[in-house]
Motif scaffolding. Structure first.
Motif, PDB file in Angstrom:
ATOM      1  N   ASP A   1       5.563 -27.074 -13.964  1.00  0.00           N
ATOM      2  CA  ASP A   1       4.418 -26.437 -13.300  1.00  0.00           C
ATOM      3  C   ASP A   1       4.570 -24.926 -13.466  1.00  0.00           C
ATOM      4  OD1 ASP A   1       3.630 -29.005 -12.462  1.00  0.00           O
ATOM      5  OD2 ASP A   1       4.846 -28.847 -10.653  1.00  0.00           O
ATOM      6  N   ASN A   2       4.306 -24.451 -14.651  1.00  0.00           N
ATOM      7  CA  ASN A   2       4.511 -23.047 -14.972  1.00  0.00           C
ATOM      8  C   ASN A   2       3.293 -22.218 -14.575  1.00  0.00           C
ATOM      9  OD1 ASN A   2       5.829 -20.785 -16.050  1.00  0.00           O
ATOM     10  ND2 ASN A   2       6.538 -21.932 -17.824  1.00  0.00           N
ATOM     11  N   ASP A   3       3.500 -20.923 -14.460  1.00  0.00           N
ATOM     12  CA  ASP A   3       2.425 -19.963 -14.243  1.00  0.00           C
ATOM     13  C   ASP A   3       2.234 -19.175 -15.531  1.00  0.00           C
ATOM     14  OD1 ASP A   3       1.774 -20.255 -11.379  1.00  0.00           O
ATOM     15  OD2 ASP A   3       3.866 -19.671 -11.113  1.00  0.00           O
ATOM     16  N   TYR A   4       0.977 -18.875 -15.854  1.00  0.00           N
ATOM     17  CA  TYR A   4       0.659 -18.241 -17.131  1.00  0.00           C
ATOM     18  C   TYR A   4      -0.272 -17.052 -16.967  1.00  0.00           C
ATOM     19  CZ  TYR A   4       2.139 -22.761 -18.940  1.00  0.00           C
ATOM     20  OH  TYR A   4       2.860 -23.888 -19.223  1.00  0.00           O
ATOM     21  N   CYS A   5      -0.131 -16.123 -17.893  1.00  0.00           N
ATOM     22  CA  CYS A   5      -1.139 -15.113 -18.151  1.00  0.00           C
ATOM     23  C   CYS A   5      -1.396 -15.174 -19.651  1.00  0.00           C
ATOM     24  CB  CYS A   5      -0.669 -13.723 -17.745  1.00  0.00           C
ATOM     25  SG  CYS A   5      -1.918 -12.464 -18.107  1.00  0.00           S
TER      26      CYS A   5
ATOM     27  N   GLU B   1      -6.989 -19.835 -12.576  1.00  0.00           N
ATOM     28  CA  GLU B   1      -7.133 -19.208 -11.267  1.00  0.00           C
ATOM     29  C   GLU B   1      -8.024 -17.977 -11.341  1.00  0.00           C
ATOM     30  OE1 GLU B   1      -3.137 -18.548  -9.900  1.00  0.00           O
ATOM     31  OE2 GLU B   1      -2.764 -20.691  -9.704  1.00  0.00           O
TER      32      GLU B   1
ATOM     33  N   ARG C   1      -2.229 -21.936 -13.956  1.00  0.00           N
ATOM     34  CA  ARG C   1      -0.991 -22.648 -13.610  1.00  0.00           C
ATOM     35  C   ARG C   1      -1.025 -24.017 -14.257  1.00  0.00           C
ATOM     36  NH1 ARG C   1      -2.363 -26.092  -9.418  1.00  0.00           N
ATOM     37  NH2 ARG C   1      -4.280 -25.485  -8.379  1.00  0.00           N
TER      38      ARG C   1
END
Length: 133
Positions: A101-105, A75, A89
């Protein structure tokens, strides 16, 4: 190009592939002495040093849990010198039929065009629930 621009271009190309389930531009970026930390205190929070450990302890067990391709969709990609930050994501289904469906940094550290360090932040409760412990 500056280090920032070169490193951003490498990671952008890698994540363009990962968004389609193609790791062929990502995996070759791993340095033999890569150090990967999955932050948190869940079963999936780990600290692996060296390419063999990353493949054995992180990549292998993770991908064994997926029923099909695992998409990592960027993103935002920011670069500052040898560091590249990627907000992304995930989009996957587990072998148990659960959505993951995880969110990542991700904070990548690159040296000479290779990833030498990764700090990964994600929803570890979701990882435990969807992937098991």
């Amino acid at each position: 190009m500056s280090d920032s621009a070169d490193n951003k271009a490498l990671m952008t190309k890698a994540f363009d592939g990962l968004a389609k389930g193609d790791p062929s531009h990502f995996m070759p970026l791993f340095s033999d002495d890569i150090e990967w930390q999955v932050m948190g205190s869940s079963a999936w929070s780990k600290h692996a040093k060296g390419l063999e450990a990353v493949e054995r302890d992180l990549v292998g067990p993770l991908f064994a849990r997926f029923a099909g391709p695992y998409l990592t969709i960027p993103e935002l990609i920011l670069a500052d010198g040898d560091r590249v930050v990627v907000l992304a994501r995930g989009d996957a289904e587990t072998v148990d039929g659960k959505r993951y469906d995880n969110d990542y940094c991700f904070i990548f550290t690159l040296r000479d065009g290779k990833i030498v360090g990764v700090r990964e932040y994600m929803d570890t409760i979701l990882a435990d629930a969807a992937l098991g412990t």
